[in-house]
Design an enzyme around this catalytic site. Structure first.
Site, mmCIF file in Angstrom:
data_model
loop_
_atom_site.group_PDB
_atom_site.id
_atom_site.type_symbol
_atom_site.label_atom_id
_atom_site.label_comp_id
_atom_site.label_asym_id
_atom_site.label_seq_id
_atom_site.Cartn_x
_atom_site.Cartn_y
_atom_site.Cartn_z
ATOM 1 C CG HIS A 218 -8.135 -4.168 -2.785
ATOM 2 N ND1 HIS A 218 -9.314 -3.583 -3.169
ATOM 3 C CD2 HIS A 218 -7.245 -3.150 -2.635
ATOM 4 C CE1 HIS A 218 -9.156 -2.267 -3.247
ATOM 5 N NE2 HIS A 218 -7.904 -1.980 -2.930
ATOM 6 N NE ARG B 275 -3.679 2.192 2.572
ATOM 7 C CZ ARG B 275 -3.769 2.980 3.633
ATOM 8 N NH1 ARG B 275 -3.038 2.726 4.705
ATOM 9 N NH2 ARG B 275 -4.588 4.007 3.638
ATOM 10 C CG ASN C 213 -0.966 8.655 2.666
ATOM 11 O OD1 ASN C 213 -1.603 7.756 2.123
ATOM 12 N ND2 ASN C 213 -0.200 9.497 2.002
ATOM 13 C CG HIS D 286 -1.295 5.334 -0.581
ATOM 14 N ND1 HIS D 286 -2.087 5.986 0.354
ATOM 15 C CD2 HIS D 286 -2.066 4.343 -1.096
ATOM 16 C CE1 HIS D 286 -3.280 5.411 0.388
ATOM 17 N NE2 HIS D 286 -3.284 4.408 -0.480
#
Length: 317
Positions: A188, A59, A91, A63
């Site tokens: 995911h 993740r 975040n 990001h």
């Protein structure tokens, strides 16, 4: 990926370029030949103590790349009057930064001032997938670290309520296709989401329905039990698929019968092309893995305005 995992956002305002040929899988073959071993060891060690590390690293890499390109700007600390990306609302739940710190320390001991934090983060994300039972791949390297990190930029990260049109627009702005969207959504496979990210589907969906009709009724009932309408449990939530610490294609198998958490996940079934890919990946783990690898390489090769090799990943030189 842990908490709200948003894989896309509108970025017209940021200086992000398309994948470039300057990156190379053997970029450090002479200057730091043991780089990848050092990074892998750091990820392995962290995974022994914290099972959420792989999801966190994957993740974190997403990001990073989706704000200013893959320039490690997500790693910078807030300083003075500047609030950095990592302290922006989307975040706040990012974690496992210490893994990157440990990997950087080991790499600096071998090859001082040679390897960027952005490359270490990209390698760590690859290792997070591979060490969780997923595929491995040669990571293109040669990124530079950026010097700009602003929390306000994280507003461009989309809510997990995005529909397919919003997702398509966001991906196309970065040179990524609808096929990339479906493949990268397979990230995911790892992680956990807080209730706030899918509350819209299980409570007060619209003026006439309390629950999103596209979600499995039994699944919705289980989610409502964990996440009541006025939930007061700080870290309440649900795993992103049924094998949350194993990187596999269970995410797609659950998506088809309406057992996905986010509206953005469910939207992948709203066009013939994306639905066909979801079905393909649900049937074949190898087809998903092959597509995921290619899409990860494309995404992680988006470079921004990186200018330096940071000596401390949390601070500019």
């Amino acid at each position: 990926m842990a908490a709200v995992v948003a894989l896309i956002f509108a970025l017209a305002m940021f200086p992000v370029s398309s994948p470039v040929s300057a990156l190379s899988s053997n970029y450090y073959s002479k200057t730091c030949p043991k780089l990848e071993t050092a990074v892998t060891n750091a990820v392995k060690k962290a995974m022994k103590n914290h099972k959420t590390v792989p999801a966190a690293l994957l993740r974190m890499h997403f990001h990073d790349c989706f704000i200013r390109g893959c320039d490690a700007s997500v790693l910078l600390e807030s300083k003075g009057k500047n609030t950095a990306e990592k302290d922006g609302p989307p975040n706040i739940s990012l974690h496992a930064f210490y893994v990157i710190d440990n990997a950087k320390k080991a790499v600096e001991a071998m090859c001082p001032g040679v390897v960027s934090c952005a490359d270490i983060l990209a390698l760590s994300a690859r290792d997070a997938v591979a060490l969780s039972g997923g595929p491995t791949w040669d990571v293109p390297k040669g990124r530079k670290d950026g010097r700009i990190s602003k929390a306000t930029d994280t507003r461009q990260l989309p809510a997990p309520t995005f529909n397919i049109s919003q997702l398509q627009q966001s991906f196309s702005q970065r040179g990524l296709s609808m096929a990339d969207l479906v493949a990268l959504s397979g990230g995911h496979s790892l992680g956990f989401s807080h209730c706030s990210s899918f509350q819209n589907r299980i409570h007060n969906f619209n003026a006439t329905l309390d629950i999103d009709p596209s979600i499995s009724p039994s699944f919705a009932t289980s989610l409502r039990h964990v996440c009541p309408a006025h939930n007061k449990v700080k870290n309440a939530g649900a795993t992103l698929d049924s094998s949350t610490t194993v990187f596999d294609n269970a995410y797609y198998k659950l998506l088809l019968p309406g057992k996905s958490l986010f509206s953005s996940d469910q939207s992948l079934l709203t066009t013939p092309k994306t639905k066909a890919l979801v079905s393909k990946f649900a049937r074949s783990k190898s087809a998903f893995e092959n597509a995921f690898v290619q899409s990860m390489i494309r995404m992680s090769s988006i470079t921004g305005g990186g200018q330096e090799i940071r000596l401390d990943c949390r601070r500019v030189n």
